[in-house]
Motif scaffolding. Structure first.
Motif, PDB file in Angstrom:
ATOM      1  N   PHE A  69       3.366  68.175  56.889  1.00 44.55           N
ATOM      2  CA  PHE A  69       4.751  68.652  56.778  1.00 44.55           C
ATOM      3  C   PHE A  69       5.164  69.453  58.013  1.00 44.55           C
ATOM      4  CE2 PHE A  69       4.124  67.486  52.418  1.00 44.55           C
ATOM      5  CZ  PHE A  69       5.388  67.162  51.964  1.00 44.55           C
ATOM      6  N   GLY A  70       4.397  70.476  58.374  1.00 41.71           N
ATOM      7  CA  GLY A  70       4.798  71.354  59.465  1.00 41.71           C
ATOM      8  C   GLY A  70       4.933  70.635  60.785  1.00 41.71           C
ATOM      9  N   ARG A  71       4.116  69.603  60.989  1.00 42.44           N
ATOM     10  CA  ARG A  71       4.128  68.934  62.280  1.00 42.44           C
ATOM     11  C   ARG A  71       4.753  67.547  62.219  1.00 42.44           C
ATOM     12  NH1 ARG A  71      -0.974  67.797  66.127  1.00 42.44           N
ATOM     13  NH2 ARG A  71       0.131  67.621  68.084  1.00 42.44           N
ATOM     14  N   PHE A  72       4.336  66.724  61.257  1.00 37.83           N
ATOM     15  CA  PHE A  72       4.712  65.315  61.280  1.00 37.83           C
ATOM     16  C   PHE A  72       5.909  64.957  60.414  1.00 37.83           C
ATOM     17  CE2 PHE A  72       0.179  64.828  62.653  1.00 37.83           C
ATOM     18  CZ  PHE A  72       0.451  64.255  63.888  1.00 37.83           C
ATOM     19  N   SER A  73       6.416  65.848  59.561  1.00 42.86           N
ATOM     20  CA  SER A  73       7.590  65.479  58.762  1.00 42.86           C
ATOM     21  C   SER A  73       8.840  65.327  59.627  1.00 42.86           C
ATOM     22  CB  SER A  73       7.845  66.510  57.654  1.00 42.86           C
ATOM     23  OG  SER A  73       8.190  67.774  58.194  1.00 42.86           O
ATOM     24  N   TYR A  74       8.775  65.807  60.857  1.00 44.08           N
ATOM     25  CA  TYR A  74       9.881  65.590  61.792  1.00 44.08           C
ATOM     26  C   TYR A  74      10.169  64.098  61.965  1.00 44.08           C
ATOM     27  CZ  TYR A  74      12.390  65.711  66.311  1.00 44.08           C
ATOM     28  OH  TYR A  74      13.299  65.554  67.325  1.00 44.08           O
ATOM     29  N   THR A  75       9.110  63.277  61.900  1.00 45.60           N
ATOM     30  CA  THR A  75       9.280  61.840  62.140  1.00 45.60           C
ATOM     31  C   THR A  75      10.165  61.170  61.094  1.00 45.60           C
ATOM     32  OG1 THR A  75       7.176  61.722  63.323  1.00 45.60           O
ATOM     33  CG2 THR A  75       8.053  59.659  62.454  1.00 45.60           C
ATOM     34  N   PRO A  76       9.882  61.316  59.769  1.00 47.96           N
ATOM     35  CA  PRO A  76      10.768  60.641  58.808  1.00 47.96           C
ATOM     36  C   PRO A  76      12.139  61.288  58.669  1.00 47.96           C
ATOM     37  CG  PRO A  76       9.114  61.931  57.647  1.00 47.96           C
ATOM     38  CD  PRO A  76       8.731  61.940  59.098  1.00 47.96           C
ATOM     39  N   ILE A  77      12.263  62.570  59.038  1.00 47.33           N
ATOM     40  CA  ILE A  77      13.564  63.244  58.928  1.00 47.33           C
ATOM     41  C   ILE A  77      14.433  62.980  60.156  1.00 47.33           C
ATOM     42  CG2 ILE A  77      14.700  65.501  58.633  1.00 47.33           C
ATOM     43  CD1 ILE A  77      12.216  66.491  57.212  1.00 47.33           C
ATOM     44  N   LEU A  78      13.815  62.593  61.269  1.00 51.39           N
ATOM     45  CA  LEU A  78      14.534  62.450  62.537  1.00 51.39           C
ATOM     46  C   LEU A  78      15.758  61.536  62.458  1.00 51.39           C
ATOM     47  CD1 LEU A  78      14.882  63.007  65.533  1.00 51.39           C
ATOM     48  CD2 LEU A  78      13.133  61.250  66.000  1.00 51.39           C
ATOM     49  N   PRO A  79      15.690  60.355  61.845  1.00 49.75           N
ATOM     50  CA  PRO A  79      16.909  59.514  61.808  1.00 49.75           C
ATOM     51  C   PRO A  79      18.101  60.216  61.165  1.00 49.75           C
ATOM     52  CG  PRO A  79      14.988  58.238  61.166  1.00 49.75           C
ATOM     53  CD  PRO A  79      14.537  59.669  61.247  1.00 49.75           C
ATOM     54  N   ALA A  80      17.855  60.946  60.060  1.00 44.21           N
ATOM     55  CA  ALA A  80      18.956  61.680  59.419  1.00 44.21           C
ATOM     56  C   ALA A  80      19.446  62.808  60.316  1.00 44.21           C
ATOM     57  CB  ALA A  80      18.498  62.238  58.071  1.00 44.21           C
ATOM     58  N   SER A  95       5.186  63.572  52.630  1.00 49.92           N
ATOM     59  CA  SER A  95       6.452  63.859  53.307  1.00 49.92           C
ATOM     60  C   SER A  95       7.370  62.644  53.278  1.00 49.92           C
ATOM     61  CB  SER A  95       6.202  64.303  54.755  1.00 49.92           C
ATOM     62  OG  SER A  95       5.794  63.217  55.575  1.00 49.92           O
ATOM     63  N   SER A  96       6.782  61.449  53.362  1.00 51.54           N
ATOM     64  CA  SER A  96       7.581  60.235  53.264  1.00 51.54           C
ATOM     65  C   SER A  96       8.214  60.114  51.884  1.00 51.54           C
ATOM     66  CB  SER A  96       6.691  59.012  53.539  1.00 51.54           C
ATOM     67  OG  SER A  96       7.424  57.811  53.409  1.00 51.54           O
ATOM     68  N   ILE A  97       7.427  60.415  50.851  1.00 53.90           N
ATOM     69  CA  ILE A  97       7.954  60.358  49.478  1.00 53.90           C
ATOM     70  C   ILE A  97       9.070  61.382  49.290  1.00 53.90           C
ATOM     71  CG2 ILE A  97       7.362  60.746  47.049  1.00 53.90           C
ATOM     72  CD1 ILE A  97       4.562  59.645  47.718  1.00 53.90           C
ATOM     73  N   CYS A  98       8.888  62.579  49.862  1.00 52.03           N
ATOM     74  CA  CYS A  98       9.911  63.621  49.732  1.00 52.03           C
ATOM     75  C   CYS A  98      11.219  63.214  50.394  1.00 52.03           C
ATOM     76  CB  CYS A  98       9.400  64.931  50.334  1.00 52.03           C
ATOM     77  SG  CYS A  98       8.122  65.749  49.360  1.00 52.03           S
ATOM     78  N   VAL A  99      11.129  62.611  51.587  1.00 53.81           N
ATOM     79  CA  VAL A  99      12.339  62.176  52.281  1.00 53.81           C
ATOM     80  C   VAL A  99      13.028  61.068  51.493  1.00 53.81           C
ATOM     81  CG1 VAL A  99      13.191  61.022  54.364  1.00 53.81           C
ATOM     82  CG2 VAL A  99      11.551  62.900  54.557  1.00 53.81           C
ATOM     83  N   TRP A 100      12.246  60.180  50.899  1.00 51.40           N
ATOM     84  CA  TRP A 100      12.824  59.109  50.088  1.00 51.40           C
ATOM     85  C   TRP A 100      13.472  59.669  48.815  1.00 51.40           C
ATOM     86  CZ3 TRP A 100      11.056  57.538  45.151  1.00 51.40           C
ATOM     87  CH2 TRP A 100      11.684  56.380  44.643  1.00 51.40           C
ATOM     88  N   ALA A 101      12.823  60.696  48.218  1.00 54.93           N
ATOM     89  CA  ALA A 101      13.272  61.196  46.917  1.00 54.93           C
ATOM     90  C   ALA A 101      14.368  62.250  47.015  1.00 54.93           C
ATOM     91  CB  ALA A 101      12.086  61.785  46.147  1.00 54.93           C
ATOM     92  N   PHE A 156      14.659  71.231  53.283  1.00 54.37           N
ATOM     93  CA  PHE A 156      14.500  72.178  52.169  1.00 54.37           C
ATOM     94  C   PHE A 156      13.483  71.668  51.146  1.00 54.37           C
ATOM     95  CE2 PHE A 156      19.137  73.570  53.021  1.00 54.37           C
ATOM     96  CZ  PHE A 156      18.707  74.458  53.991  1.00 54.37           C
ATOM     97  N   THR A 157      13.485  70.354  50.903  1.00 54.89           N
ATOM     98  CA  THR A 157      12.493  69.781  49.993  1.00 54.89           C
ATOM     99  C   THR A 157      11.084  69.975  50.545  1.00 54.89           C
ATOM    100  OG1 THR A 157      14.074  68.096  49.234  1.00 54.89           O
ATOM    101  CG2 THR A 157      11.745  67.679  48.817  1.00 54.89           C
ATOM    102  N   GLY A 158      10.926  69.708  51.845  1.00 59.67           N
ATOM    103  CA  GLY A 158       9.621  69.919  52.478  1.00 59.67           C
ATOM    104  C   GLY A 158       9.166  71.363  52.395  1.00 59.67           C
ATOM    105  N   ALA A 159      10.106  72.303  52.544  1.00 56.50           N
ATOM    106  CA  ALA A 159       9.757  73.719  52.460  1.00 56.50           C
ATOM    107  C   ALA A 159       9.258  74.091  51.064  1.00 56.50           C
ATOM    108  CB  ALA A 159      10.962  74.578  52.843  1.00 56.50           C
ATOM    109  N   LEU A 160       9.890  73.543  50.039  1.00 53.79           N
ATOM    110  CA  LEU A 160       9.459  73.821  48.668  1.00 53.79           C
ATOM    111  C   LEU A 160       8.055  73.292  48.408  1.00 53.79           C
ATOM    112  CD1 LEU A 160      12.745  73.094  46.674  1.00 53.79           C
ATOM    113  CD2 LEU A 160      11.670  75.328  47.065  1.00 53.79           C
ATOM    114  N   VAL A 161       7.776  72.078  48.888  1.00 57.01           N
ATOM    115  CA  VAL A 161       6.442  71.508  48.719  1.00 57.01           C
ATOM    116  C   VAL A 161       5.421  72.337  49.493  1.00 57.01           C
ATOM    117  CG1 VAL A 161       4.997  69.487  49.134  1.00 57.01           C
ATOM    118  CG2 VAL A 161       7.334  69.197  48.304  1.00 57.01           C
ATOM    119  N   ALA A 162       5.775  72.760  50.712  1.00 62.49           N
ATOM    120  CA  ALA A 162       4.871  73.573  51.521  1.00 62.49           C
ATOM    121  C   ALA A 162       4.586  74.916  50.856  1.00 62.49           C
ATOM    122  CB  ALA A 162       5.463  73.791  52.914  1.00 62.49           C
ATOM    123  N   LEU A 163       5.590  75.488  50.217  1.00 59.80           N
ATOM    124  CA  LEU A 163       5.389  76.751  49.496  1.00 59.80           C
ATOM    125  C   LEU A 163       4.379  76.575  48.367  1.00 59.80           C
ATOM    126  CD1 LEU A 163       6.131  79.697  48.890  1.00 59.80           C
ATOM    127  CD2 LEU A 163       8.069  78.836  47.536  1.00 59.80           C
TER     128      LEU A 163
END
Length: 411
Positions: A40-51, A166-172, A189-196
């Protein structure tokens, strides 16, 4: 085996071995920590980048600059963590880094400024490096004491698990129907909740670190040999080559598919699942080809995967790219650093520091070059092929030097 940036030796552990239950809890804590810090902290940038590119109007060059800021932070964190200032405080610093990762994920959803994005991602890189190194020191130390081969596999498998999640979170996240947030804001914000939630679990499961009195002794100066120089150079160029796909794979899938979210989701999910299994599965090939041979094979396989990413028709291109990226990048990272340690037995920390620096420079330059080329050509095809050529050259060099490196490892 160690992960990216682990330029420090695992601290010595106490003389008593943990029970099976305690060891399992430690391995799970490590996997969750890696999922939070890296997946999440490093690689979730990839699936979120298009948005992000759609919501904030980012260009490919902007996206590459933001990605490089994260890698600069990671390199800085790895260098800082190599010193002895944190001795005895690894658990506390590791948990603080995970908490910081959570806050920084949320902060990404609060701005649309390129400068702010760069600052946040720099700090996120710093936090992910601290979490990686200090938590890994505890987890791998316990695994080493118990002589367990499963602990490292579970621990580093957490990176792939985090990528897949992280891919599932971006999809969901669009399915939650929360009003008032753009797509990228909801993703962060979804990623932050999962990371917490992950940080809370790690705090409950992770044991403290144990040290011997002589844990901080100085190493001998590093002696450069041809095999070590070859490993350091190929590892640095691997950082350049892998990071282009690792940063832009989902953006490439979106551009090629015309915004078909299913392909984007599957490509990154496949990357995560294969990365979670890769380090464990490649172990079965090592007896046949040796560490250096498997490292060389990984470079060639990843180069082939990059070519497939831009040459196959949809939906196979991004899926093949995700599969072959996930199957190789964590293994190459872990085995490359393990080879470096063995080639410099009298000064492993110094060898890993140089290899980490080379890798860090490569992955800082990679997104900048890829973003610049993509902006001028209108696609990510050319930068992907450049990365493939770089990885192919690294693989060929390794094959040519395999006999000398193998002989050095057997000494």
């Amino acid at each position: 085996m160690t992960g990216q940036g682990e330029g420090v030796k695992s601290p010595p552990v106490s003389a008593h071995s943990a029970s099976h239950g305690e060891l399992a809890a430690t391995a799970v804590a490590g996997a969750i920590a890696m999922a939070v810090a890296m997946g999440f902290g490093r690689f979730s940038y990839t699936p979120i980048l298009p948005a992000m590119m759609a919501d904030a109007g980012l260009s490919p060059a902007d996206a590459g600059l933001i990605a490089s800021a994260n890698f600069v932070g990671y390199l800085a964190g790895a260098v800082l963590a190599a010193y002895g200032w944190a001795h005895g405080h690894e658990r506390r610093i590791g948990l603080a880094a995970l908490a910081a990762t959570t806050l920084l994920l949320a902060a990404m959803g609060l701005t649309s400024s390129v400068l702010a994005y760069c600052i946040i991602r720099f700090l996120a890189g710093l936090a992910s490096a601290f979490a990686m190194i200090f938590v890994s020191g505890i987890v791998l130390g316990q695994g080493l004491l118990a002589k367990s081969e499963h602990v490292p596999s579970v621990h580093f498998g957490g990176v792939g698990f985090g990528i897949a999640l992280s891919s599932i979170c971006v999809w969901a996240s669009p399915l939650t129907g929360v009003a008032g947030f753009s797509a990228s804001e909801a993703d962060w914000f979804t990623g932050a909740l999962v990371a917490l939630a992950g940080t809370v679990l790690v705090a409950a499961l992770l044991p403290g670190s144990h040290h011997a009195a002589n844990g901080g002794q100085r190493e001998a100066p590093l002696t450069w040999t041809r095999p070590l120089a070859v490993m350091t150079l190929t590892y640095g160029f691997f950082g350049f080559g892998y990071v282009i796909t690792a940063t832009f794979l989902v953006a490439m899938a979106r551009g090629a598919s015309g915004g078909h979210g299913g392909i984007e989701f599957l490509a990154w999910l496949l990357t995560g699942i294969t990365a979670a299994l890769a380090v464990h599965l490649w172990r079965f090939v090592v007896p046949r080809f040796g560490l250096a041979g498997v490292y060389a094979i990984g470079l060639l396989v990843e180069a082939a995967g990059l070519v497939l990413t831009v040459s196959l028709p949809l939906p196979f291109a991004p899926l093949a790219g995700g599969l072959m990226l996930g199957a190789t990048f964590m293994m190459i990272t872990a085995y490359g650093l393990q080879i470096g340690r063995q080639l410099a037995p009298e000064s492993p920390r110094r060898a890993l520091a140089f290899m980490t620096a080379a890798f860090g420079i490569g992955q800082i330059i990679g997104p900048l070059v890829a973003g610049w080329l993509a902006e001028r050509t209108g696609s990510f095809a050319l930068p992907t092929l450049v990365a493939a050529v770089v990885l192919l050259c690294c693989g060929v060099v390794m094959v040519l030097e395999l006999r000398d490196i193998g002989a050095a490892l057997r000494r």
